[in-house]
Write a protein that holds these residues in place. Structure first.
Motif, PDB file in Angstrom:
ATOM      1  N   ILE A   2       0.837  -1.261   0.034  1.00 57.11           N
ATOM      2  CA  ILE A   2       0.083   0.001  -0.028  1.00 57.11           C
ATOM      3  C   ILE A   2       0.867   1.252   0.022  1.00 57.11           C
ATOM      4  O   ILE A   2       1.471   1.800   1.116  1.00 57.11           O
ATOM      5  N   LYS A  39      -0.106   4.503  -4.855  1.00 54.97           N
ATOM      6  CA  LYS A  39      -1.573   3.613  -5.156  1.00 54.97           C
ATOM      7  C   LYS A  39      -2.627   4.619  -4.353  1.00 54.97           C
ATOM      8  O   LYS A  39      -3.722   4.914  -5.038  1.00 54.97           O
ATOM      9  N   LEU A  40      -2.560   5.400  -3.313  1.00 54.12           N
ATOM     10  CA  LEU A  40      -3.766   5.860  -2.901  1.00 54.12           C
ATOM     11  C   LEU A  40      -3.858   7.271  -3.591  1.00 54.12           C
ATOM     12  O   LEU A  40      -4.818   7.729  -3.823  1.00 54.12           O
ATOM     13  N   THR A  51       3.010   4.208   4.466  1.00 52.13           N
ATOM     14  CA  THR A  51       3.155   4.550   3.178  1.00 52.13           C
ATOM     15  C   THR A  51       4.822   5.261   3.338  1.00 52.13           C
ATOM     16  O   THR A  51       5.092   5.925   2.278  1.00 52.13           O
ATOM     17  N   TYR A 109      -0.952  -5.976   2.061  1.00 48.71           N
ATOM     18  CA  TYR A 109      -1.423  -5.667   0.847  1.00 48.71           C
ATOM     19  C   TYR A 109      -2.343  -7.072   0.251  1.00 48.71           C
ATOM     20  O   TYR A 109      -3.491  -6.736  -0.408  1.00 48.71           O
ATOM     21  N   GLN A 149      -6.186  -6.865  -0.824  1.00 43.23           N
ATOM     22  CA  GLN A 149      -6.590  -7.274  -1.982  1.00 43.23           C
ATOM     23  C   GLN A 149      -7.588  -8.570  -2.255  1.00 43.23           C
ATOM     24  O   GLN A 149      -8.414  -8.599  -2.901  1.00 43.23           O
ATOM     25  N   ASN A 201      -8.078  -1.099   5.156  1.00 44.17           N
ATOM     26  CA  ASN A 201      -6.866  -1.421   4.088  1.00 44.17           C
ATOM     27  C   ASN A 201      -7.614  -1.766   2.935  1.00 44.17           C
ATOM     28  O   ASN A 201      -7.498  -1.408   1.665  1.00 44.17           O
ATOM     29  N   ILE A 221      -7.310   0.648  -0.714  1.00 39.59           N
ATOM     30  CA  ILE A 221      -6.761   0.309  -2.081  1.00 39.59           C
ATOM     31  C   ILE A 221      -7.728   0.514  -3.158  1.00 39.59           C
ATOM     32  O   ILE A 221      -7.206   0.359  -4.446  1.00 39.59           O
ATOM     33  N   LYS A 222      -8.912   0.608  -3.000  1.00 42.54           N
ATOM     34  CA  LYS A 222      -9.897   0.611  -4.249  1.00 42.54           C
ATOM     35  C   LYS A 222     -10.573   1.966  -4.050  1.00 42.54           C
ATOM     36  O   LYS A 222     -11.656   2.197  -5.038  1.00 42.54           O
TER      37      LYS A 222
END
Length: 263
Positions: free
Chosen positions: A2, A6-7, A65, A157, A161, A191, A195-196
């Motif tokens: 993560i 990504k964010l 991060t 991660y 996911q 989390n 990530i989405k």
């Protein structure tokens, strides 16, 4: 892993909504990270005293991060237990609510954001941390004294996911926080939605309070998660008779539900 990249790929999405109807985008969440990078060395150990608040969340996302390793603890932890953990693990810093007057006296305040302070412990301690170590989570201690579970960046991660894939999480989801951040299940919800690019409804109120349900209804939460004890509360509140048209997903972990609680 993560990452901030990504964010920031969801920079214009709303990442968090608080009960006061304050909204923060993913871009803002990443920008706050810069405050920490400027004062904390990478691979430092930080005690993160958690609650479901924007200050707590920003600390957590900034640490993971930025190659800073947080040890996640309950924000209402007993003073003596906190002191013993500090003596044992000797963290470099503590990220703690300013309401915790005992903790805020432990060292020098470097940053203050959203009612939280980053405190540098007086004596610096070098920690030879593995490069892939992301964070530390305490166990419940139900079979003895609490132990720490080590999670790598890949662990974190992959778990997020896997959950996101199984539940078909996308950027339009709005989970409401009903579990503590320092609890593995509660953290996995955060989390898997971050990530989405989803929007987290960051509630710190108990399910027993009217404010929780007002927040949930006003912002149209799409999912709710709990452990068996919470489902016992939900049954007493006649949750299954409530009119919640936007709620699509209910998840449960932490033990077997009683037969009369099965959905």
């Amino acid at each position: 892993m993560i990452t901030s990249g990504k964010l920031s790929s969801f920079k214009d999405n709303i990442a968090v909504v608080t009960p006061g109807n304050v909204k923060y985008t993913y871009e803002q969440i990443i920008e706050f990270r810069n405050d920490f990078i400027n004062v904390i060395k990478p691979r430092s150990l930080v005690f993160c005293l958690c609650e479901n608040s924007i200050g707590s969340l920003i600390g957590y996302t900034s640490f993971i991060t930025s190659s800073i390793v947080p040890l996640m603890l309950d924000g209402s932890i007993n003073v003596k237990l906190l002191d013993s953990l500090i003596d044992y693990y000797q963290p470099n810093y503590i990220w703690v609510s300013q309401k915790n007057k005992n903790a805020t006296k432990l060292g020098k305040v470097l940053i203050s954001l959203f009612g939280f302070s980053l405190i540098k412990i007086s004596e610096e301690k070098y920690h030879d941390l593995y490069d892939d170590l992301c964070l530390l989570l305490p166990t419940s201690g139900s079979t003895g004294s609490p132990k720490l579970v080590r999670l790598s960046y890949e662990n974190l991660y992959s778990n997020a996911q896997s959950i996101a894939d199984y539940l078909s999480i996308d950027q339009y989801e709005k989970p409401i926080t009903s579990l503590p951040m320092q609890y593995s299940f509660g953290l996995s919800i955060i989390n898997s939605h971050l990530i989405k690019g989803a929007t987290i409804l960051l509630a710190n109120d108990s399910l027993m309070k009217r404010e929780f349900w007002s927040f949930m209804k006003n912002f149209k939460a799409t999912s709710l998660s709990g452990v068996p004890y919470l489902f016992e509360i939900l049954k007493k509140l006649r949750f299954f008779n409530m009119d919640l048209p936007h709620l699509k997903t209910i998840t449960q972990a932490g033990g077997k539900l009683q037969d009369n609680l099965n959905l």
